[in-house]
Write a protein that holds these residues in place. Structure first.
Motif, PDB file in Angstrom:
ATOM      1  N   PHE A 110      51.165  33.317  26.035  1.00  0.00           N
ATOM      2  CA  PHE A 110      50.547  33.679  27.302  1.00  0.00           C
ATOM      3  C   PHE A 110      50.341  35.181  27.446  1.00  0.00           C
ATOM      4  CE2 PHE A 110      52.329  29.493  28.306  1.00  0.00           C
ATOM      5  CZ  PHE A 110      51.170  28.883  28.748  1.00  0.00           C
ATOM      6  N   ASN A 111      50.532  35.921  26.358  1.00  0.00           N
ATOM      7  CA  ASN A 111      50.293  37.358  26.395  1.00  0.00           C
ATOM      8  C   ASN A 111      48.808  37.682  26.377  1.00  0.00           C
ATOM      9  OD1 ASN A 111      53.002  37.903  26.432  1.00  0.00           O
ATOM     10  ND2 ASN A 111      53.157  38.111  24.225  1.00  0.00           N
ATOM     11  N   HIS A 112      47.979  36.729  25.994  1.00  0.00           N
ATOM     12  CA  HIS A 112      46.545  36.960  25.894  1.00  0.00           C
ATOM     13  C   HIS A 112      45.844  36.422  27.137  1.00  0.00           C
ATOM     14  CE1 HIS A 112      47.079  38.156  21.750  1.00  0.00           C
ATOM     15  NE2 HIS A 112      47.802  37.067  21.575  1.00  0.00           N
ATOM     16  N   ARG A 113      44.971  37.242  27.700  1.00  0.00           N
ATOM     17  CA  ARG A 113      44.273  36.864  28.929  1.00  0.00           C
ATOM     18  C   ARG A 113      43.404  35.629  28.725  1.00  0.00           C
ATOM     19  NH1 ARG A 113      40.836  41.381  30.884  1.00  0.00           N
ATOM     20  NH2 ARG A 113      42.830  42.401  30.960  1.00  0.00           N
ATOM     21  N   ARG A 114      42.806  35.481  27.559  1.00  0.00           N
ATOM     22  CA  ARG A 114      41.960  34.313  27.298  1.00  0.00           C
ATOM     23  C   ARG A 114      42.751  33.017  27.371  1.00  0.00           C
ATOM     24  NH1 ARG A 114      39.310  36.654  21.982  1.00  0.00           N
ATOM     25  NH2 ARG A 114      38.407  38.500  22.919  1.00  0.00           N
ATOM     26  N   VAL A 129      44.172  28.088  30.324  1.00  0.00           N
ATOM     27  CA  VAL A 129      45.196  27.221  30.914  1.00  0.00           C
ATOM     28  C   VAL A 129      44.929  27.026  32.403  1.00  0.00           C
ATOM     29  CG1 VAL A 129      47.658  27.091  31.491  1.00  0.00           C
ATOM     30  CG2 VAL A 129      46.950  27.719  29.182  1.00  0.00           C
ATOM     31  N   VAL A 130      44.558  28.091  33.099  1.00  0.00           N
ATOM     32  CA  VAL A 130      44.227  27.975  34.526  1.00  0.00           C
ATOM     33  C   VAL A 130      43.027  27.054  34.704  1.00  0.00           C
ATOM     34  CG1 VAL A 130      43.327  29.260  36.509  1.00  0.00           C
ATOM     35  CG2 VAL A 130      45.242  30.158  35.216  1.00  0.00           C
ATOM     36  N   LEU A 131      42.029  27.171  33.838  1.00  0.00           N
ATOM     37  CA  LEU A 131      40.852  26.312  33.939  1.00  0.00           C
ATOM     38  C   LEU A 131      41.215  24.844  33.763  1.00  0.00           C
ATOM     39  CD1 LEU A 131      37.769  25.984  34.154  1.00  0.00           C
ATOM     40  CD2 LEU A 131      37.689  26.192  31.669  1.00  0.00           C
ATOM     41  N   VAL A 132      42.002  24.521  32.754  1.00  0.00           N
ATOM     42  CA  VAL A 132      42.353  23.125  32.484  1.00  0.00           C
ATOM     43  C   VAL A 132      43.222  22.548  33.608  1.00  0.00           C
ATOM     44  CG1 VAL A 132      43.647  21.616  30.924  1.00  0.00           C
ATOM     45  CG2 VAL A 132      42.092  23.332  29.987  1.00  0.00           C
ATOM     46  N   GLY A 185      36.025  26.070  37.998  1.00  0.00           N
ATOM     47  CA  GLY A 185      35.330  27.296  37.617  1.00  0.00           C
ATOM     48  C   GLY A 185      35.482  28.381  38.671  1.00  0.00           C
ATOM     49  N   VAL A 186      35.430  27.988  39.931  1.00  0.00           N
ATOM     50  CA  VAL A 186      35.617  28.951  41.014  1.00  0.00           C
ATOM     51  C   VAL A 186      37.032  29.503  40.999  1.00  0.00           C
ATOM     52  CG1 VAL A 186      35.707  29.204  43.532  1.00  0.00           C
ATOM     53  CG2 VAL A 186      33.829  27.930  42.469  1.00  0.00           C
ATOM     54  N   VAL A 187      38.013  28.614  40.873  1.00  0.00           N
ATOM     55  CA  VAL A 187      39.414  29.041  40.841  1.00  0.00           C
ATOM     56  C   VAL A 187      39.666  29.953  39.648  1.00  0.00           C
ATOM     57  CG1 VAL A 187      41.780  28.224  40.489  1.00  0.00           C
ATOM     58  CG2 VAL A 187      40.282  27.049  42.102  1.00  0.00           C
ATOM     59  N   THR A 188      39.146  29.593  38.490  1.00  0.00           N
ATOM     60  CA  THR A 188      39.351  30.396  37.287  1.00  0.00           C
ATOM     61  C   THR A 188      38.662  31.749  37.405  1.00  0.00           C
ATOM     62  OG1 THR A 188      39.497  28.369  35.996  1.00  0.00           O
ATOM     63  CG2 THR A 188      39.121  30.401  34.783  1.00  0.00           C
ATOM     64  N   GLY A 189      37.494  31.772  37.999  1.00  0.00           N
ATOM     65  CA  GLY A 189      36.809  33.046  38.201  1.00  0.00           C
ATOM     66  C   GLY A 189      37.591  33.988  39.097  1.00  0.00           C
ATOM     67  N   SER A 192      41.093  38.676  39.634  1.00  0.00           N
ATOM     68  CA  SER A 192      42.313  39.290  40.148  1.00  0.00           C
ATOM     69  C   SER A 192      43.154  39.878  39.023  1.00  0.00           C
ATOM     70  CB  SER A 192      43.133  38.286  40.952  1.00  0.00           C
ATOM     71  OG  SER A 192      43.625  37.269  40.106  1.00  0.00           O
ATOM     72  N   GLU A 193      43.198  39.214  37.872  1.00  0.00           N
ATOM     73  CA  GLU A 193      43.912  39.787  36.734  1.00  0.00           C
ATOM     74  C   GLU A 193      43.213  41.034  36.216  1.00  0.00           C
ATOM     75  OE1 GLU A 193      44.681  37.404  33.332  1.00  0.00           O
ATOM     76  OE2 GLU A 193      46.667  36.897  34.057  1.00  0.00           O
ATOM     77  N   TRP A 194      41.898  40.993  36.167  1.00  0.00           N
ATOM     78  CA  TRP A 194      41.123  42.107  35.640  1.00  0.00           C
ATOM     79  C   TRP A 194      41.282  43.353  36.496  1.00  0.00           C
ATOM     80  CZ3 TRP A 194      36.252  44.161  37.475  1.00  0.00           C
ATOM     81  CH2 TRP A 194      35.672  45.051  36.586  1.00  0.00           C
TER      82      TRP A 194
END
Length: 77
Positions: A2-6, A11-14, A44-48, A53-55
């Motif tokens: 989970f160190n990688h943002r991708r 995981v958030v998307l799924v 998609g909205v939630v993941t965006g 927010s992370e960015w």
């Protein structure tokens, strides 16, 4: 892992797709096909929002302050 943002974003998307599909199916009483599609749209909205927010909270490296006194200017004491 989970160190990688991708990875975190995927995981958030799924997870949000599964949760939103369940909400669309159970609460909204949509058929499975419609619930899957609408759940994907909401995921998609939630993941965006999650990604944005992370960015915006990423700690960017700060420039190192230069030494105010070099070794040549130091007193010999």
């Amino acid at each position: 892992m989970f160190n990688h943002r991708r990875v975190r974003t995927a995981v958030v998307l799924v997870i949000s797709w599964v949760v939103m599909t369940g909400v669309e199916r159970v609460v909204e009483h949509n058929p499975w096909g419609s619930a899957l599609l609408r759940g994907l749209v909401w995921a998609g909205v939630v993941t965006g929002v999650w990604w944005f927010s992370e960015w915006t909270q990423v700690q960017r490296p700060q420039p190192r302050p230069e030494e105010s006194v070099t070794s040549d200017e130091r007193s010999p004491h």
